[in-house]
Design a protein around this motif. Structure first.
Motif, PDB file in Angstrom:
ATOM      1  N   GLU A   1       6.457   9.459  19.155  1.00 31.92           N
ATOM      2  CA  GLU A   1       5.058   9.405  19.614  1.00 31.92           C
ATOM      3  C   GLU A   1       4.559  10.796  19.964  1.00 31.92           C
ATOM      4  O   GLU A   1       3.427  11.170  19.622  1.00 31.92           O
ATOM      5  CB  GLU A   1       4.951   8.484  20.831  1.00 31.92           C
TER       6      GLU A   1
ATOM      7  N   TRP B   1      -1.397  15.137  15.207  1.00 29.33           N
ATOM      8  CA  TRP B   1      -2.825  14.780  15.247  1.00 29.33           C
ATOM      9  C   TRP B   1      -3.671  15.947  15.741  1.00 29.33           C
ATOM     10  O   TRP B   1      -4.806  16.120  15.305  1.00 29.33           O
ATOM     11  CB  TRP B   1      -3.028  13.551  16.144  1.00 29.33           C
TER      12      TRP B   1
ATOM     13  N   GLU C   1       8.021   1.629  10.494  1.00 30.48           N
ATOM     14  CA  GLU C   1       6.859   1.351   9.639  1.00 30.48           C
ATOM     15  C   GLU C   1       5.608   1.035  10.448  1.00 30.48           C
ATOM     16  O   GLU C   1       4.495   1.244   9.968  1.00 30.48           O
ATOM     17  CB  GLU C   1       7.196   0.190   8.695  1.00 30.48           C
ATOM     18  N   THR C   2       5.790   0.551  11.650  1.00 29.98           N
ATOM     19  CA  THR C   2       4.602   0.277  12.478  1.00 29.98           C
ATOM     20  C   THR C   2       3.863   1.564  12.790  1.00 29.98           C
ATOM     21  O   THR C   2       2.628   1.645  12.656  1.00 29.98           O
ATOM     22  CB  THR C   2       5.038  -0.421  13.774  1.00 29.98           C
ATOM     23  N   LEU C   3       4.605   2.580  13.209  1.00 31.31           N
ATOM     24  CA  LEU C   3       3.966   3.863  13.484  1.00 31.31           C
ATOM     25  C   LEU C   3       3.412   4.489  12.205  1.00 31.31           C
ATOM     26  O   LEU C   3       2.358   5.147  12.230  1.00 31.31           O
ATOM     27  CB  LEU C   3       4.969   4.818  14.131  1.00 31.31           C
TER      28      LEU C   3
ATOM     29  N   ALA D   1       2.154   2.877   9.707  1.00 31.61           N
ATOM     30  CA  ALA D   1       0.895   2.187   9.395  1.00 31.61           C
ATOM     31  C   ALA D   1      -0.211   2.550  10.367  1.00 31.61           C
ATOM     32  O   ALA D   1      -1.385   2.677   9.975  1.00 31.61           O
ATOM     33  CB  ALA D   1       1.126   0.670   9.395  1.00 31.61           C
ATOM     34  N   GLN D   2       0.152   2.702  11.648  1.00 25.35           N
ATOM     35  CA  GLN D   2      -0.882   2.917  12.658  1.00 25.35           C
ATOM     36  C   GLN D   2      -1.253   4.374  12.865  1.00 25.35           C
ATOM     37  O   GLN D   2      -2.410   4.665  13.206  1.00 25.35           O
ATOM     38  CB  GLN D   2      -0.400   2.321  13.995  1.00 25.35           C
ATOM     39  N   ARG D   3      -0.283   5.296  12.686  1.00 23.61           N
ATOM     40  CA  ARG D   3      -0.551   6.689  13.024  1.00 23.61           C
ATOM     41  C   ARG D   3      -0.447   7.634  11.834  1.00 23.61           C
ATOM     42  O   ARG D   3      -1.263   8.557  11.718  1.00 23.61           O
ATOM     43  CB  ARG D   3       0.466   7.143  14.098  1.00 23.61           C
TER      44      ARG D   3
ATOM     45  N   PRO E   1      -3.246   6.667   8.524  1.00 14.01           N
ATOM     46  CA  PRO E   1      -4.637   7.062   8.832  1.00 14.01           C
ATOM     47  C   PRO E   1      -4.816   8.572   8.889  1.00 14.01           C
ATOM     48  O   PRO E   1      -5.855   9.091   8.427  1.00 14.01           O
ATOM     49  CB  PRO E   1      -4.887   6.404  10.197  1.00 14.01           C
TER      50      PRO E   1
ATOM     51  N   LEU F   1       0.705  -1.091   2.780  1.00 13.92           N
ATOM     52  CA  LEU F   1       0.795   0.371   2.861  1.00 13.92           C
ATOM     53  C   LEU F   1       0.994   0.990   1.488  1.00 13.92           C
ATOM     54  O   LEU F   1       0.362   2.002   1.148  1.00 13.92           O
ATOM     55  CB  LEU F   1       1.969   0.766   3.770  1.00 13.92           C
TER      56      LEU F   1
END
Length: 1191
Positions: A938, A945, A972-974, A976-978, A981, A1014
Motif C-alpha cells: 500500500e 501515485w 489482484e485486488t490491489l 484492479a483497484q490501484r 487505474p 482485468l
C-alpha cells in the motif's frame, strides 16, 4: 569340508531329500530292474525287521579302501540269501559305497543310474561338489572322529573339475560307454591340478625368498644390528599367528579390528598364507621357547612321561629346516602327537594340584570355623591340627607379601584369597598391615558376627565329608564357576569382580540394549584399583555400540561427565582423553561424532593447559579433515564450549582463524552452529579481553573492505555474506558491552517496579547465547539497564561513554562508507546489508536510530531541492546507500511518523533521479526489496501515485516503469483497484513517452493476472496502441510492444497469445517489409526475431500456424534476406521444420496443437541452429550489434 559339502555318512537326509524320499521309495519298490524295497523315509539305512544281511552291511566302520571287510557284492549276495523278497535300496548301496570310499564304483553306479533315468540325489550331490575331491594326499585319517571328508582333510582347489563340468557326450554316443576311460580322465585332471597347486606354492616361496637381493642379505648377516625388512609371506604368517592369539585370549574386538585392517587375508585358513610349509606353533609357544636352545626333533620323540616341567623340550617345529633336511612329514606328525600327549598329562597334573589346593583350603576354613565356634564332641581336632600345619603354611606363607601390592587379576580363578583375607582373619596384626581404601565400610564388615552353621553329631572324617559333598554337581573349575563360587565381601572385591566379568558380558548383550551397561561400566572404571583394568573398561565404553545413535551418545556423554566429576581432571586427562584420541579417525562417523561431542562435554573438567592445547588441536584437526557434516557441526559446538573456558590470550588468533574456517564451510549445518554457539562464546571471551571492538569487529570490516577493493571484476558475494553474517552475530554482544560499560551501570538496581521488556524490543535471537538478557545475566537486569540507557541517550548524551562513542564515531561511518561501494544491482548484497542495519537499529533502540543513525545517512544523501540539478551530491543517490537506508533503517519501526518518513524519502529519490536523468537502479532496488513484504505494498502504491500525478513528465515516466516491478508481488485486488487505474491514467498522458512507458507494466499484468475483466481492459488498451492511427509511425512504441510480447508471450494466457499476440506480430512483420528507413527496419526485425524465437517454445494450433506464425516468419525472412543473411538461414530452417510438421499433421490424425519447440529438438535442426548462431558471433562489424536493443 566346506559348509555346502554333502556328508555321505550322515544317516539323516536333508529336508529336500526327505520330501523326495516317499516317491523315490515307491519307485524303487516297483522297479523291475532291482525290485528291492526301499527303507522307511525317516532313515534310509534302516532295513526291514527280517533283513539281517543288510545289518551286516552297515556294520563296517572302515574309512579306507585298504581295510578288509565285507564287499558290496558279498553284502548284496547275503541280502539276497536272507529272503527272496527282501532287497537292499539303491540309496543304501550308494551310501555304503561312499562310506567305504569305493569312489570309482560309486561313480559307475551313478552313471548307470543316469543312463537308466533314475538319478539318485545322494550320488548327484556328492559328485557335483568339488569339495569332496580336494585333498593333498590319499592318506586316510587316523580315526573316524577326525574325518572331514572321504580320504582325510580336504583343501580348497578351485581348478579341479567336477562331474558337472565333464562332457560325457564327447567320449561316445552309444549306450555302452567305457567306465575306465572316464576314470582315467578324472584321475589325470586331479593329478595335474595337484601338481599345479604344489608348483605354484613352491614358486611363491621361491619368489618371496628372492624379494630381498642377495647383496642386501649379506649386509644384514654381516651387520646384526641392522634388521632385515619383513617379507610379504612372513608378514602374512605373523598376521595369522597374531589373529589366532587374539581370538584364543578373548580379544574379540581387537581381532575384528585387526581382521578389518588386513582384509586381503583369510585368517580362517592357513593355506591362504601361501607358504609351502606346515603351520608353526602359536605365539605363546614361540615366546616361551625363544631363548632356549632347540634340540633335534629326533631327540624329542622318545621323551619319558614323568619329566619335570623345566626338563620339557622346547619348540620342535621352530627348528631351522636346513639342520634336519631328512625329517619327513610322518615324523613331524609323530612329534606333534607325542608332545600333545605330554601337554595333556601336564594339564591333568595341574588339575590335580588345583584340587589339592582346594582341599587344603577347605581344611583351613574348617579349622578356622572350629576355632571360632565350639568344636563338636565327636570331632577329633587334634589329629587334624597335627596334619594340616605344613600344608597351611605352604599356602599362606606367600600371601602377606602379595597383599602389599594392589589387588590384581591375572586370569587364574583359583580361590586362594580366603586364607589371608583380613576380614576373615581373627588376628589383628594382619588386619592392621593390610591397606584398605574404605576403612569405614570395612569396619562394618569386620564387626559382623561370624556365620554359624549347625554341625551334625556325626563321626565322619573331613575327607569323607569332602568326597560326599563332591556329588553336589557344582562347577568351580571354569572362569564363570569360579566367579559364582566366591561372594565379594568388600567394595574393592566387588570392583575386581566387575572388572573381570564385564569384558565377557558386554559382547553377549544385544546392541540395542548395551546402553544399560553404561552405569555398571562407569562405576567399575571409577572405583577399580588397577589402571590397566580401568583403561580396558573405558575402551569398552567408547566401543560399546558400533554406531551409536543420538540417544545412545547422550547416555555415553552423560556417563563421561559423571566419571569426570568423580575422578577429577588428572584422571580425565590420563584415562578419558586417550580414548577420544584413538577414535578421532574411526571409519564410522557416529564414533567420530562421539569424540567431537566428548571434547566439548569434558572441557569444564580438564586441566586448563590441556583445554587450550591438546583438545583444541584435536578439534581443529577434525574440523579440517573430517568429511561428515554432522561431525564438523559437533566440532564447532565443542569449539564454542572450549572458547567459553579458555583463558590463554595467546589463543585469540587461533580462535579467529577457526571462526573464519568454519564460516567458509560448505555445509549449512556447520555455518548455523558457528552462529549459534562459537561466535557468541568467542565474542564473550574477546569482551573479557577487551578486543571485541578493538580487534574482532575491525578485522571483519577490514576483510569486507578488501573484498570490495579487489572486486572490480566480480565481487565474491559468498565471502561478503560470510563476513557480514559474522558481524551480524556480533551485534548482541556489542550492545551488551555498551550497556555494561555505560556511565549508569553502577546505578542499576533490581529492586522496585521494573517494567518488563517488550516482546518486539529485540530481534529474535538465533540461539539463547545471542539473547542480550542471557549475556547480561537476567531479564530483570537488562530491563533496568534499558531504562537508564534510553534516559541517558535522550537527556544526558554520550559524554564519557567510550563504547557507544566508538559505535557512533567509528563503526557507523565505516559501515556507511562500505555500503556506498557495493554494487546496487546485486540484490543479494543489498538484502544482506539491509538485514544487518535492521538488526543493528532494532538492537540499539529507537532513540539511538533516530539520533545517531538517521542523521549520518541524511547528511550523506542530501535530498534538498536546490541540489537537484547539481552534478555533485547526486552520485550517492545512484548507489546502494539509498535502498539500504530505506529498507534497513527506515523500516525498523512501523509507526505513523516512520511510515511518513519512508514515503517522503522514496518520493524525493524518485523525483530527484527523474529530474536529473540519473539511472533508476537504486530506486528499483528499493522497490524490489520492499515489495517482497506485502506490508509495504500500500505504501509503495502511494509513492507511485505521487509520481502518476506529478507535474513533470519525467517523474510520470519513472512511476510508469516502477509499476512493472510492483505488479508481480501485489495481489489482484490491489492490481484492479490501484494499479490498473493508474496505468490507464498514464496511458492517456499527453506525453507519448509516458504512454510508451506503461506498455511493460501492461504486459506484466497479462502475464500474472487471471481475472478476465482485468485482462480485457489491458487487452483493449494494448489494442488501442496497435490500431490507433496516431501510433502508426511511432517506432519506439512498436519496439516496446514487440519486446513486451516476446517477454510475456510464453507465460501469458494461451487465449491472449493466440488471439492477440501472434496476429499482431504478423501485422508488424508485414508492415516492416515496407519500411523505408533501414535502421528502423533492422531494429524491428531484430526484435521480431527474438519474439518469434521465444514464442516457438509454445504450443500453437495448426490454424494459427498456417494463418499467422508461418506468414510472420516468411515476412521476417524477407527482411533478413537483405539485412542479415545469417538470420535468414536460421529462419529458413525454422520455416521448413514448421511446414513439415503441418504436412505431417495433415496426413496423420489431426491434433489440437503442435509444439514448435519439440520440432526443433531434432539433432539436425539443433545442429543447424547452433552453427548459424556461432556464425553470427564471428560476423563483420555491421552484424556485431544485431541483437543489441535500442535505448
Amino acid at each position: 569340508m566346506a559348509a555346502g559339502n554333502v556328508n555321505p555318512f550322515n544317516l539323516s537326509d536333508s529336508e529336500e531329500e526327505a520330501e523326495q524320499r516317499p516317491n523315490e521309495t515307491v519307485d524303487t519298490e516297483r522297479s523291475p530292474s532291482d525290485g528291492a524295497p526301499g527303507p522307511p523315509p525317516g532313515n534310509p539305512f534302516s532295513p526291514p525287521a527280517d533283513a539281517e544281511p543288510p545289518a551286516l552291511l552297515l556294520s563296517s566302520n572302515r574309512t579306507s579302501p585298504s581295510v578288509e571287510g565285507i564287499s558290496v557284492s558279498a553284502a548284496a549276495t547275503a541280502a539276497m540269501a536272507g529272503g527272496a523278497e527282501t532287497r537292499v535300496s539303491v540309496d543304501v548301496i550308494a551310501a555304503q559305497l561312499l562310506r567305504d570310499q569305493y569312489i570309482i564304483t560309486a561313480l559307475e553306479f551313478h552313471t548307470e543310474l543316469l543312463e537308466a533315468g533314475r538319478e539318485l540325489p545322494r550320488l548327484r550331490d556328492y559328485f557335483s561338489n568339488p569339495g569332496n575331491f580336494e585333498r593333498q594326499s590319499g592318506t586316510p585319517p587316523a580315526s573316524k572322529d577326525q574325518v572331514l571328508g572321504p580320504g582325510g582333510p580336504l583343501n580348497r582347489a578351485g581348478s579341479i573339475s567336477t562331474l558337472d563340468s565333464l562332457d560325457f557326450a564327447r567320449y561316445s554316443d552309444d549306450g555302452n560307454r567305457e567306465s575306465d576311460e572316464r576314470v582315467a580322465v578324472l584321475e589325470f585332471e586331479l593329478r595335474k591340478a595337484r601338481e599345479t597347486i604344489q608348483a605354484l606354492r613352491a614358486n611363491l616361496t621361491q619368489a618371496a625368498e628372492r624379494e630381498v637381493p642377495s647383496q642386501e642379505r649379506k649386509n644384514f648377516k654381516s651387520s646384526p644390528e641392522i634388521q632385515e625388512p619383513i617379507r610379504p609371506l612372513e608378514k602374512r604368517a605373523l598376521n595369522f599367528l597374531v589373529n589366532e592369539y587374539l581370538l584364543k585370549n578373548e580379544y574379540k574386538l581387537s581381532a575384528i579390528t585387526f581382521s578389518d585392517e588386513n582384509d586381503d587375508q583369510d585368517f580362517e585358513l592357513w593355506d591362504d598364507v601361501g607358504l609351502n610349509i606346515p603351520k608353526p606353533p602359536d605365539l605363546l609357544q614361540l615366546y616361551r621357547n625363544c631363548g632356549t636352545a632347540l634340540p633335534s626333533p629326533r631327540e624329542t620323540v622318545d621323551v619319558a612321561v614323568g619329566v619335570d616341567l623345566g626338563e620339557l623340550p622346547g619348540n620342535y617345529i621352530t627348528q631351522d629346516p636346513p639342520k634336519k633336511p631328512d625329517l619327513s612329514q610322518q615324523q613331524q606328525t609323530e612329534v606333534v602327537q607325542e608332545l600333545e600327549y605330554q601337554i595333556s598329562l601336564l594339564n591333568s597334573e595341574k588339575q590335580s594340584l588345583a584340587e589339592q589346593i582346594k582341599k587344603l583350603q577347605s581344611e583351613i576354613q574348617t579349622l578356622k570355623r572350629s576355632v571360632s565356634s565350639p568344636p563338636p564332641a565327636s570331632l577329633d581336632l587334634g589329629s587334624q591340627a597335627t596334619s594340616t600345619p605344613p600344608a597351611a603354611t605352604s599356602v599362606t606363607d606367600p600371601l602377606p607379601v602379595s597383599h602389599t601390592q594392589p589387588p590384581t587379576d591375572n586370569g587364574q580363578y583359583l580361590d586362594i584369597r580366603g586364607v589371608s583375607e583380613p576380614e576373615n582373619n581373627p588376628e589383628p596384626p594382619s588386619a592392621q598391615n593390610t591397606p584398605h581404601p574404605h576403612p569405614q565400610s570395612h569396619g562394618k564388615l569386620k564387626s559382623r558376627p561370624p556365620v554359624k552353621f549347625d554341625q551334625p553329631n556325626r563321626k565322619l572324617s573331613p575327607a569323607f565329608q569332602e568326597a560326599l559333598l563332591s556329588f553336589c554337581r557344582m562347577s568351580s573349575d571354569s572362569r564363570l564357576g569360579a566367579e559364582v563360587s566366591r561372594i565379594a565381601d568388600s567394595e574393592e572385591s566387588v570392583m575386581l569382580m566387575l572388572g573381570r566379568c564385564l569384558p565377557h558380558i558386554v559382547p553377549n548383550v544385544l546392541l540395542a540394549k548395551r546402553e544399560e551397561l553404561i552405569p555398571l561400566i562407569l562405576c567399575t572404571a571409577c572405583l577399580h584399583p588397577e589402571p590397566k583394568e580401568r583403561d580396558q573398561l573405558l575402551h569398552i565404553l567408547f566401543n560399546l555400540i558400533k554406531r551409536p545413535d543420538d540417544e545412545q551418545r547422550q547416555m555415553i556423554l552423560t556417563g563421561c561427565v559423571a566419571f569426570a566429576r568423580h575422578v577429577g581432571p588428572t584422571r580425565v586427562e590420563a584415562e578419558l582423553l586417550p580414548q577420544c584420541w584413538e577414535q578421532i579417525n574411526h571409519k564410522y562417523p557416529e564414533r567420530r561424532l562421539l569424540v567431537a561431542e566428548s571434547c566439548g562435554a569434558l572441557a569444564p573438567y580438564l586441566p586448563k593447559e590441556i583445554r587450550s592445547s591438546l583438545v583444541l588441536s584435536m578439534l581443529q584437526q577434525m574440523l579440517t579433515e573430517d568429511k561428515a557434516d554432522m561431525v564438523r557441526e559437533a566440532v564447532v559446538k565443542s569449539l564454542g564450549i572450549i572458547m567459553g573456558y579458555i583463558d590463554d590470550p595467546d589463543k585469540y588468533s587461533q580462535g579467529f582463524e577457526l571462526m573464519l574456517l568454519s564460516l567458509g564451510d560448505p555445509s549449512e549445518r556447520v555455518v548455523s552452529a558457528i552462529h549459534q554457539v562459537f561466535i557468541p562464546a568467542f565474542a564473550a571471551w574477546t569482551t573479557e579481553l577487551g578486543t571485541l571492538h578493538s580487534a574482532l569487529i575491525p578485522s571483519l570490516l577490514a576483510r569486507i573492505e578488501k573484498l570490495l577493493t579487489h572486486g572490480e571484476h566480480g565481487l565474491d558475494e559468498h565471502k561478503l555474506h560470510m563476513f557480514l553474517s559474522a558481524l551480524q552475530s556480533l551485534i548482541p554482544p556489542l550492545f551488551a558491552v555498551v550497556l555494561q560499560n555505560a556511565p549508569f551501570t553502577s546505578r542499576a538496581k533490581l529492586h522496585g517496579d521494573i517494567p518488563p521488556i517488550e516482546v518486539t524490543r529485540f530481534p529474535r535471537p538465533a540461539s539463547p547465547l545471542q539473547d542480550v538478557a542471557t549475556i547480561i545475566g537476567s531479564r530483570e537486569m537488562l530491563s533496568a539497564l534499558l531504562l537508564l540507557y534510553d534516559y541517558q541517550l535522550e537527556h544526558e548524551g554520550t559524554t564519557g561513554w567510550d563504547s557507544l562513542l566508538w559505535v557512533v564515531n567509528q563503526l557507523l561511518p565505516q559501515l556507511i562508507e562500505i555500503v556506498g561501494r557495493i554494487n546496487v544491482s546485486s540484490s543479494t548484497c543489498v538484502h544482506e546489508f539491509s538485514r544487518f542495519f535492521w538488526r543493528l537499529c532494532r538492537t540499539f533502540g529507537k532513540i539511538f536510530t533516530n539520533t545517531k543513525v538517521k542523521p549520518q545517512f541524511q547528511e550523506i544523501l542530501r535530498l534538498s531541492e536546490e541540489n537537484v540539478d547539481a552534478t555533485t551530491g547526486n552520485g550517492i543517490l545512484t548507489k546502494a546507500t539509498v535502498p539500504i537506508y530505506a529498507t534497513g533503517v527506515l523500516t525498523c519501526y512501523n509507526q505513523e511518523e516512520d511510515r511518513k518518513l519512508l514515503v517522503g524519502f522514496l518520493e524525493d529519490v524518485m523525483t530527484t533521479l527523474s529530474l536529473s536523468h540519473a539511472p533508476l537502479d537504486s530506486l528499483k532496488a528499493s522497490f524490489v526489496e520492499l515489495g517482497a513484504n506485502p506490508v509495504y505494498h500500500e505504501m509503495l502504491l502511494t509513492v507511485l501515485w505521487y509520481g502518476v500525478v506529478h507535474t513533470s513528465a519525467l517523474v510520470r515516466c519513472t512511476a510508469a516503469r516502477m509499476f512493472e516491478l510492483l505488479v508481480k508481488g501485489v495481489n489482484e485486488t490491489l492490481v484492479a483497484q490501484r494499479v490498473v487505474p493508474a496505468l490507464i491514467t498514464l496511458s492517456s498522458d499527453p506525453e507519448i513517452s509516458v504512454r510508451i512507458s506503461t506498455i511493460p507494466a501492461f504486459g506484466t499484468i497479462m502475464e500474472t493476472v487471471t481475472q478476465k475483466e482485468l485482462l480485457e481492459r489491458v487487452k483493449m488498451q494494448l489494442a488501442s496502441f496497435l490500431e490507433d492511427p496516431q501510433y502508426q509511425d511511432q517506432h519506439s512504441l512498436h519496439m516496446e510492444i514487440i519486446r513486451t510480447f516476446g517477454r510475456v508471450g510464453p507465460n501469458a494466457e494461451p487465449r491472449f497469445r493466440d488471439e492477440f499476440v501472434l496476429p499482431h506480430l504478423h501485422k508488424l512483420a508485414l508492415a516492416n517489409n515496407s519500411q523505408t528507413v533501414e535502421s528502423k527496419r533492422i531494429d524491428i526485425a531484430t526484435q521480431l526475431f527474438e519474439a518469434y524465437s521465444a514464442l516457438s517454445c509454445c504450443f500453437i494450433s495448426e490454424e494459427l500456424m498456417v494463418n499467422h506464425f508461418l506468414p510472420g516468419l516468411r515476412c521476417l525472412r524477407a527482411d533478413m534476406e537483405q539485412l542479415s543473411p545469417e538470420h535468414e538461414v536460421i529462419l529458413s530452417s525454422m520455416i521448413k521444420e514448421c511446414e513439415i510438421k503441418v504436412e505431417n499433421r495433415g496426413i496423420g490424425d489431426a491434433q489440437g496443437s503442435v509444439s514448435i519447440a519439440s520440432s526443433l529438438v531434432g539433432e539436425d535442426a539443433k545442429t543447424k541452429f547452433l552453427s548459424k548462431m556461432g556464425q553470427l558471433t564471428t560476423s563483420g562489424a555491421m552484424l556485431a550489434n544485431v541483437f543489441q536493443r535500442k535505448k
